[in-house]
Structure formats: C-alpha cells, structure tokens
Write a protein that holds these residues in place. Sequence first.
Motif, PDB file in Angstrom:
ATOM      1  N   GLY A 148       0.812  -1.211   0.000  1.00 27.11           N
ATOM      2  CA  GLY A 148       0.000   0.000   0.000  1.00 27.11           C
ATOM      3  C   GLY A 148       0.842   1.256   0.000  1.00 27.11           C
ATOM      4  O   GLY A 148       0.510   2.245  -0.662  1.00 27.11           O
ATOM      5  N   LEU A 149       1.952   1.247   0.734  1.00 28.27           N
ATOM      6  CA  LEU A 149       2.851   2.408   0.744  1.00 28.27           C
ATOM      7  C   LEU A 149       3.442   2.650  -0.633  1.00 28.27           C
ATOM      8  O   LEU A 149       3.499   3.805  -1.101  1.00 28.27           O
ATOM      9  N   ALA A 150       3.892   1.594  -1.292  1.00 28.62           N
ATOM     10  CA  ALA A 150       4.450   1.758  -2.636  1.00 28.62           C
ATOM     11  C   ALA A 150       3.402   2.286  -3.607  1.00 28.62           C
ATOM     12  O   ALA A 150       3.674   3.199  -4.403  1.00 28.62           O
ATOM     13  N   GLY A 151       2.194   1.730  -3.553  1.00 25.69           N
ATOM     14  CA  GLY A 151       1.139   2.216  -4.436  1.00 25.69           C
ATOM     15  C   GLY A 151       0.761   3.656  -4.157  1.00 25.69           C
ATOM     16  O   GLY A 151       0.560   4.459  -5.084  1.00 25.69           O
ATOM     17  N   LEU A 152       0.660   4.026  -2.871  1.00 28.40           N
ATOM     18  CA  LEU A 152       0.319   5.404  -2.520  1.00 28.40           C
ATOM     19  C   LEU A 152       1.389   6.379  -2.991  1.00 28.40           C
ATOM     20  O   LEU A 152       1.083   7.435  -3.557  1.00 28.40           O
ATOM     21  N   ALA A 153       2.657   6.053  -2.768  1.00 25.21           N
ATOM     22  CA  ALA A 153       3.732   6.958  -3.167  1.00 25.21           C
ATOM     23  C   ALA A 153       3.782   7.141  -4.687  1.00 25.21           C
ATOM     24  O   ALA A 153       3.938   8.261  -5.187  1.00 25.21           O
ATOM     25  N   LEU A 154       3.641   6.040  -5.430  1.00 26.02           N
ATOM     26  CA  LEU A 154       3.700   6.134  -6.889  1.00 26.02           C
ATOM     27  C   LEU A 154       2.526   6.936  -7.457  1.00 26.02           C
ATOM     28  O   LEU A 154       2.713   7.826  -8.298  1.00 26.02           O
ATOM     29  N   LEU A 212       9.297  11.625  -1.761  1.00 22.66           N
ATOM     30  CA  LEU A 212       8.680  12.379  -0.671  1.00 22.66           C
ATOM     31  C   LEU A 212       7.500  11.611  -0.071  1.00 22.66           C
ATOM     32  O   LEU A 212       7.314  11.585   1.160  1.00 22.66           O
ATOM     33  N   GLY A 213       6.695  10.964  -0.925  1.00 18.63           N
ATOM     34  CA  GLY A 213       5.565  10.190  -0.423  1.00 18.63           C
ATOM     35  C   GLY A 213       6.001   9.027   0.444  1.00 18.63           C
ATOM     36  O   GLY A 213       5.382   8.740   1.477  1.00 18.63           O
ATOM     37  N   VAL A 214       7.057   8.325   0.044  1.00 19.48           N
ATOM     38  CA  VAL A 214       7.554   7.210   0.864  1.00 19.48           C
ATOM     39  C   VAL A 214       8.066   7.729   2.206  1.00 19.48           C
ATOM     40  O   VAL A 214       7.828   7.121   3.262  1.00 19.48           O
ATOM     41  N   ALA A 215       8.766   8.880   2.176  1.00 16.85           N
ATOM     42  CA  ALA A 215       9.317   9.427   3.417  1.00 16.85           C
ATOM     43  C   ALA A 215       8.215   9.857   4.376  1.00 16.85           C
ATOM     44  O   ALA A 215       8.281   9.568   5.585  1.00 16.85           O
TER      45      ALA A 215
END
Length: 438
Positions: free
Chosen positions: A240-246, A277-280
Amino acid sequence: MLTSERRVSDGGEDGDAVTSGSGGARHRAVGRGTGPRIRITGPRSAPTAARSADSGETDEISAGDRRPAGETRRLLVVVVGVALLVGVLTCLYGWTVTSLRPYGLPVLAAGPSGPARALAEQLTTTEPGTLRVRVVADGDAADRALRAREAYAAFVIGPSGLSLHVASAASPAVSEAMQRGIAQVMPTADIPVVDVVPNAPADHVGGGLSAGYLPLVLVVAVGGVLLSRTTARRGARLAGLAGLALTAGAAGAAALRYVLVVLPGSYWAAMGVLTLLGVAVAGTVLGLGARAGTVGLTGGFVFFVVAAALSAWSSAPELMPRPWGALGQLAPPGAGVTLLRSAAYFRGSGGGDAAAVLTVWAALGVALIMVGDTRGWHGRPWPRGRRGEVPVSEAPTSSAGFPGIPLPVEPTFPAAPGVAPGSAAGAQDRFLPDGRRV
C-alpha cells in the motif's frame, strides 16, 4: 451439594487422572497425598447462584457507571488537545511569515577586485548578520553560481554600473526582498534587475508551486494514517505504501506541470521527487502507527504538520530565524520542496543534501513498518479468530488453579475384570474437575 469423600486405590495413593470436557482443553493433574477431596455432586445451590447473579448485576451497573466518566475524560482530552494544537499551529504558521528577514543570506559581489571588495564590506556592515557576501570575478561567474544554487542574488559591477542578478526560481520571496531592499538603499538610482533563473511563465509571482506543495504533503500524511487503519499485515502495508507513493507522485507532478503549468523541467524527475517524498512522509506515519498505535499515528501526523510550517515552502530557509530554517531542511517537507525546485529549475544542482535527507526518512519509515508487527517478524501468524479469542494452538494445556496447587481431580480406578477400558462400566469412576460423572 458439597460432599467430602476419600477414595483409595489398590496402591494406597491417589493416581493420575486425565479428563477432558466436550470441546475443552485437555487437563492433567497429579494428586497430592491421600487427604479428602471436595467435589460438587449436584447442581449449584440457590444461594450461590443468587450471589453470582447479584454479583453480575452489580458488575454491570458499576461498569455502566464508569463508562460515561471514561468517555467524558477522553472527550475532554480530545477537545482540549485539538484547541491547543489549533492555537499553536496558527501562531507557528503566522510566525513563519511575519518573522521573515535575512539571516546570513548568501549573496555575491561581482566585478573588479577593489570595487567588489568595497561593495562586499559595505553590504556586510550595513546590517550585520543579514547577508553573507562572497566576491567573484565578474557577472558570468556570478550567473554560474546562481544556476548552481550557491547564492540567491548577485550585485554585479559592470561597465554600465551596478546591476542586480537574481534567481527567482530558487525563492521568489528572496528575489522580491532583494529588489525592494536595494530600492530603499538607493532610491534615486536606476538599478536594472536580471532574472537569471526565472519562474515558470504561469507562476510569475512564484506562489503556484508553493500553494500546491503544502496540500500534497498533508494529504500524503493522511494517506499514511488511512493505510495504517486499513490493514495490519506487514506485506500489505508495504504494498500500500508503494502504491500510494507512486500514484501520489504521478498525480502531483501531472497537476503541477500540466494543469497548473507551474513546474517546468522533466515530468519524470518531478514524479521521482514526489514519489520519494511520499515514501518518506507516509512511510514514517505508517511505521509509527505500526509500532505505537494511535499515539504513533497522531504524533507522526502532528510532526509533519509542524515540519511543513518550518519547511520554508514559500520563502527560503535563510529567511527564518536560526536554527529553525536549518532544522526544517532536515525534515521531509523542507527537503522535498528544495529538491523539487532543484530538479525543476536547476537540473538537480543544490539538491544533493535534500535527496539524502529524503532517502534517510524513507528508509526509516520502511524499517518502522518492518519491525512494527513483531509477531509477523518472528514468523507467528496473526490470530484469525474474534477479538479476545485465544487460538486453539495457544490454549492452556496445564491444569487450572493457583501456581503449584492444581485443582483436585478424581483418580481413575482400574476397570473391573472382563470390562473393556472404553466401556461405560469401565468409565463409571471417572469424573470431571467440577464433579460431574463422565
């Protein structure tokens, strides 16, 4: 009714007994001594049942009395906490605008050695501590330094006199402040202004990128909170984190570049910056939530709201009082806006430190997610039963009772001759711990 009886086997000592109820866990207890055992041979007496009923009713009433008090206390904590947070953040965001002034702002003095040094000394002593002046050879050297984000402005002494070179893409607020300041110092002089690295044509005042950047950071932080509440599995959280950041990086870069047209340069470079930035941001919030629950989620979100105020997203770190401007660049919001401007306007120049800061925060967020689910980390699966239900594999297998004092269990006597061990006749002397015959 309660009866006291003493059973003695052929060996003289109480034997071992293994009993099991229907659907219950298997218990084993060893009798100690040959003293009397107490067992229940009939239904529970009425006084005992009445006492239990009264006790249950009392517990229910007392729990009901306590529940409103606990809810009121929690409501007061939330209301007072939000009110204090609103007051603090309102003052903080307003203070970051009302207190803007140069604090060691890097500028250049370009021209012949003698006049350039005299100008640098004059700029340094006019208002001590506001400018940090460096001397360069000429206007071309000053422009190269501006494109490399080594300074915000340059005072160039040329054949036609003094001119001011700025890079408004680095900070529109600094560019405007420098032009206003030189007009106040030399009101009668006509000093031309050269914008070496200008903003995008659609963002001539420089507010479009700044206004679109702050909501992006806050929405990504909210996304981390939602991800934490959506799933409890480590693998699903990482996916979910990877999808949200991308998706947030792609949508944010498309909105700033193609819809608002305030972000020049490469779309893929801008998307990469916003994805990191989204991942961070979301990764840190999600990791804190995985590790510390609601407290971690609340603390992580509030931290990024405060860090966004110190990020100098609409000004420059050197316009904020020390050490707040420098500290803001050590958090993802400040490092993100610096790296985004470097990628869009300066081909990455001056963005190395910001990229390192974002990478460290992204790695920290992923690490918190990995260690947040300690049961999954050690290979134990999540329980699939209802909340509070103990899995069968974790059901207690030892006898109940106080430590070292097992409940008395009736011994098993040898079956009568000619009777099969599993027959009803052979099992007539087996009792459950509550006294019921098997």
